[in-house]
Design an enzyme around this catalytic site. Structure first.
Site, PDB file in Angstrom:
ATOM      1  N   HIS A 310       0.272 -12.159  -4.592  1.00  0.00           N
ATOM      2  CA  HIS A 310      -1.061 -12.521  -4.104  1.00  0.00           C
ATOM      3  C   HIS A 310      -0.914 -13.189  -2.755  1.00  0.00           C
ATOM      4  O   HIS A 310       0.037 -13.939  -2.534  1.00  0.00           O
ATOM      5  CB  HIS A 310      -1.739 -13.476  -5.092  1.00  0.00           C
ATOM      6  CG  HIS A 310      -3.214 -13.535  -4.924  1.00  0.00           C
ATOM      7  ND1 HIS A 310      -3.819 -14.323  -3.984  1.00  0.00           N
ATOM      8  CD2 HIS A 310      -4.204 -12.858  -5.555  1.00  0.00           C
ATOM      9  CE1 HIS A 310      -5.120 -14.147  -4.061  1.00  0.00           C
ATOM     10  NE2 HIS A 310      -5.394 -13.265  -4.995  1.00  0.00           N
ATOM     11  N   ASP A 367      -5.329  -9.125 -12.001  1.00  0.00           N
ATOM     12  CA  ASP A 367      -5.384  -7.717 -12.411  1.00  0.00           C
ATOM     13  C   ASP A 367      -4.311  -7.343 -13.417  1.00  0.00           C
ATOM     14  O   ASP A 367      -4.379  -6.288 -14.033  1.00  0.00           O
ATOM     15  CB  ASP A 367      -5.231  -6.810 -11.174  1.00  0.00           C
ATOM     16  CG  ASP A 367      -6.483  -6.835 -10.323  1.00  0.00           C
ATOM     17  OD1 ASP A 367      -7.569  -7.000 -10.904  1.00  0.00           O
ATOM     18  OD2 ASP A 367      -6.372  -6.697  -9.103  1.00  0.00           O
TER      19      ASP A 367
HETATM   20  N1  ACO Z   1       5.963  -5.655  -5.974  1.00  0.00           N
HETATM   21  C1  ACO Z   1       7.105  -5.696  -5.257  1.00  0.00           C
HETATM   22  N2  ACO Z   1       7.231  -6.410  -4.105  1.00  0.00           N
HETATM   23  C2  ACO Z   1       6.162  -7.091  -3.669  1.00  0.00           C
HETATM   24  C3  ACO Z   1       4.937  -7.081  -4.357  1.00  0.00           C
HETATM   25  C4  ACO Z   1       4.857  -6.340  -5.566  1.00  0.00           C
HETATM   26  N3  ACO Z   1       3.723  -6.304  -6.277  1.00  0.00           N
HETATM   27  N4  ACO Z   1       4.039  -7.837  -3.692  1.00  0.00           N
HETATM   28  C5  ACO Z   1       4.674  -8.296  -2.603  1.00  0.00           C
HETATM   29  N5  ACO Z   1       5.962  -7.853  -2.583  1.00  0.00           N
HETATM   30  C6  ACO Z   1       6.990  -8.207  -1.591  1.00  0.00           C
HETATM   31  C7  ACO Z   1       6.759  -7.468  -0.273  1.00  0.00           C
HETATM   32  O1  ACO Z   1       7.415  -6.238  -0.242  1.00  0.00           O
HETATM   33  C8  ACO Z   1       7.304  -8.474   0.716  1.00  0.00           C
HETATM   34  O2  ACO Z   1       8.719  -8.403   0.662  1.00  0.00           O
HETATM   35  P1  ACO Z   1       9.584  -8.679   1.998  1.00  0.00           P
HETATM   36  O3  ACO Z   1       9.310 -10.109   2.379  1.00  0.00           O
HETATM   37  O4  ACO Z   1      10.986  -8.434   1.580  1.00  0.00           O
HETATM   38  O5  ACO Z   1       9.088  -7.705   3.038  1.00  0.00           O
HETATM   39  C9  ACO Z   1       6.921  -9.837   0.118  1.00  0.00           C
HETATM   40  O6  ACO Z   1       6.849  -9.600  -1.294  1.00  0.00           O
HETATM   41  C10 ACO Z   1       5.598 -10.367   0.637  1.00  0.00           C
HETATM   42  O7  ACO Z   1       4.572  -9.386   0.366  1.00  0.00           O
HETATM   43  P2  ACO Z   1       3.404  -8.996   1.339  1.00  0.00           P
HETATM   44  O8  ACO Z   1       3.000  -7.582   1.075  1.00  0.00           O
HETATM   45  O9  ACO Z   1       3.746  -9.380   2.739  1.00  0.00           O
HETATM   46  O10 ACO Z   1       2.282  -9.976   0.822  1.00  0.00           O
HETATM   47  P3  ACO Z   1       0.756  -9.895   1.156  1.00  0.00           P
HETATM   48  O11 ACO Z   1       0.223 -11.266   1.011  1.00  0.00           O
HETATM   49  O12 ACO Z   1       0.515  -9.196   2.450  1.00  0.00           O
HETATM   50  O13 ACO Z   1       0.165  -8.934   0.003  1.00  0.00           O
HETATM   51  C11 ACO Z   1      -0.603  -8.208  -2.103  1.00  0.00           C
HETATM   52  C12 ACO Z   1      -0.392  -9.406  -1.172  1.00  0.00           C
HETATM   53  C13 ACO Z   1      -1.370  -7.102  -1.366  1.00  0.00           C
HETATM   54  C14 ACO Z   1      -1.476  -8.664  -3.268  1.00  0.00           C
HETATM   55  C15 ACO Z   1       0.770  -7.704  -2.590  1.00  0.00           C
HETATM   56  O14 ACO Z   1       1.433  -8.727  -3.318  1.00  0.00           O
HETATM   57  C16 ACO Z   1       0.665  -6.440  -3.462  1.00  0.00           C
HETATM   58  O15 ACO Z   1       0.633  -5.332  -2.923  1.00  0.00           O
HETATM   59  N6  ACO Z   1       0.582  -6.589  -4.817  1.00  0.00           N
HETATM   60  C17 ACO Z   1       0.385  -5.443  -5.680  1.00  0.00           C
HETATM   61  C18 ACO Z   1      -1.078  -5.039  -5.670  1.00  0.00           C
HETATM   62  C19 ACO Z   1      -1.945  -6.004  -6.415  1.00  0.00           C
HETATM   63  O16 ACO Z   1      -1.641  -6.440  -7.511  1.00  0.00           O
HETATM   64  N7  ACO Z   1      -3.107  -6.310  -5.816  1.00  0.00           N
HETATM   65  C20 ACO Z   1      -4.097  -7.182  -6.417  1.00  0.00           C
HETATM   66  C21 ACO Z   1      -4.187  -8.478  -5.675  1.00  0.00           C
HETATM   67  S1  ACO Z   1      -5.280  -9.596  -6.496  1.00  0.00           S
HETATM   68  C22 ACO Z   1      -6.793  -9.034  -6.116  1.00  0.00           C
HETATM   69  O17 ACO Z   1      -7.081  -8.438  -5.127  1.00  0.00           O
HETATM   70  C23 ACO Z   1      -7.780  -9.301  -7.086  1.00  0.00           C
END
Ligand code: ACO
Length: 433
Positions: A310, A367
């Site tokens: 998140h 979620d």
């Molecule tokens: N699985 C694996 N790796 C992940 C995940 C995941 N679900 N989420 C983040 N990471 C990793 C990224 O690859 C990144 O790694 P790095 O630093 O080595 O490059 C690091 O964790 C940081 O992630 P970001 O994508 O930069 O975080 P951001 O804040 O931009 O994204 C998000 C947040 C979109 C929610 C992301 O965690 C994600 O895609 N999660 C899966 C989708 C999801 O569950 N969305 C619902 C969010 S809650 C809502 O909207 C109600």
């Protein structure tokens, strides 16, 4: 460039190419500090660059407080845990919209107003007929909410805005259920004014004209709980969309329709559908949980552990904690197979002990468990994000109203750092290589 925050003096000093600029600080009611950069460009010529707005406050807001490091979520100051236990969705909606918990009389008037506006104009029948049979209910809802604006075109007065938000909260479940009935070829069910908000929604989803649907109050309460937990989440992608669209003075129907579209994306509300698809994929192949975790960690693989991570929570999402508990109750009550819940809990267990997820502070979000509950309740997978949208509606409306009464109101218009081609002359097509 050096930036120094002088909290005592309530200013930050920025030095840009040897030229100092003093920027005021804004401190929120929970002590959050922001640097007010409104005059930055006019005093230094520079702008800020913050892709994804991870460090950018777009407004002052008094609706929802989140402390992502300490798993705190409060609507208008009230902890989500207390609201989840003691309140109802309509009461929470009122709280978000008006800033205070309603009196008995206010809640009753609100409930009556919402109940009396649940029906759709007859022409909506033809609107649904025009759409393909397998239309995903999210774009159907976005289009239907946008289309409501064509039925209510009076000038925008305070009374009209009040009527609009009542209509939106009242008609959203009707539209959602109609979009589902359309997709399975069943006749739409009219709303029933005797029922509470969540029971009415369940009946419109699952009753047919030839067979009534027995509403289980425990299930209706779980739906209400899900709506409460989704009701607001400050400046997330869809709420910011509603605010950006509303900032052009677009009407509430148009702004909410845009919010629904933003919510549909798999990185936002669409994640609940993706979670269940991921769990089913894992279920299909024994031992797939470890393999899926391996893929989610692999930078060369597009797989992500859906429902994990998140932007704001860097500890357990408090909504996920409530839902995890509700999940067990629902499965015991419905008697459906708990296999998907077991897989979800196994994934969580692996992830919470894995260096990759620990170091990135990735925890289950709302979620992760909501999909398992929807599935157990018989809600079709492509309706999961619609459920989220019904819940989020009061939050979106509250933000739109707050934006419109904000004394700092301005149209949203970010800047950019241009990195394209420099000036060049037009080349006639015959002379291009
Ligand atoms: N699985 C694996 N790796 C992940 C995940 C995941 N679900 N989420 C983040 N990471 C990793 C990224 O690859 C990144 O790694 P790095 O630093 O080595 O490059 C690091 O964790 C940081 O992630 P970001 O994508 O930069 O975080 P951001 O804040 O931009 O994204 C998000 C947040 C979109 C929610 C992301 O965690 C994600 O895609 N999660 C899966 C989708 C999801 O569950 N969305 C619902 C969010 S809650 C809502 O909207 C109600």
């Amino acid at each position: 460039m050096a930036l120094e925050v002088l909290e005592k003096a309530q200013t930050a000093r920025l030095e840009l190419n040897g030229k100092p600029a003093t920027l005021p600080l804004v401190v929120g009611s929970e002590g959050e500090v922001a640097i007010d950069i409104e005059k930055l460009r006019s005093s230094t010529g520079a702008i800020t660059l913050d892709p994804g707005f991870g460090n950018t406050g777009s407004c002052r807001s008094a609706i929802t407080f989140i402390d992502g490091g300490n798993a705190i979520l409060r609507y208008r100051g009230y902890p989500i845990e207390e609201l989840a236990e003691k309140s109802s969705f309509l009461e929470v909606a009122w709280l978000l919209l008006h800033g205070e918990l309603p009196t008995m009389e206010q809640l009753e008037t609100f409930r009556r107003e919402v109940t009396r506006h649940t029906m759709l104009h007859e022409n909506f029948g033809r609107f649904f007929e025009a759409l393909p049979k397998d239309a995903h209910p999210m774009p159907v809802c976005a289009a239907a909410i946008g289309a409501l604006a064509t039925f209510y075109q009076e000038p925008e007065t305070d009374q009209r805005i009040h009527d609009t938000f009542i209509r939106l909260i009242a008609k959203m479940p009707t539209i959602a259920a109609m979009s589902y009935k359309h997709s399975i070829g069943q006749p739409a069910m009219f709303p029933s004014n005797q029922l509470d908000y969540s029971s009415n929604f369940l009946r419109m989803m699952f009753a047919t004209p030839c067979e009534d649907y027995r509403i289980d109050p425990v299930i209706a309460r779980v739906i209400d709980l899900l709506f409460i937990l989704h009701a607001d989440h400050e400046q997330n992608c869809s709420t910011s969309t509603v605010r950006v669209v509303g900032s052009s003075k677009a009407n509430l129907f148009a702004s909410i329709s845009a919010g629904i579209s933003a919510l549909w994306g798999p990185l936002h509300g669409g994640a609940n559908q993706q979670v269940i698809e991921m769990l089913e994929q894992i279920e299909a192949v024994e031992g797939n949980a470890d393999e899926f975790i391996r893929r989610a960690k692999d930078k060369n693989d597009t797989a992500r552990l859906m429902g994990f991570g998140h932007r704001v929570y860097k500890s357990y999402d408090p909504r996920a904690a409530i839902l995890k508990e509700a999940c067990g109750d629902v499965i015991r009550k419905t008697g459906v197979s708990s296999h998907l819940l077991e897989i979800a809990m196994r994934l969580e267990e692996i992830a919470l002990h894995d260096e990759y997820f620990i170091s990135r502070k990735l925890y289950p979000n709302v979620d992760f468990y909501s999909g398992v509950i929807y599935k157990a309740l018989g809600i079709p997978v492509n309706m999961f994000t619609v459920m989220f949208a019904i819940g989020r509606l009061p939050g979106w409306i509250a933000h739109w109203l707050e934006l419109r009464s904000d004394k700092e109101f301005r149209i949203a218009r970010p800047r950019q750092v241009y990195v394209g081609a420099k000036r060049r002359s037009y080349v006639p097509i015959q002379q291009r290589a």
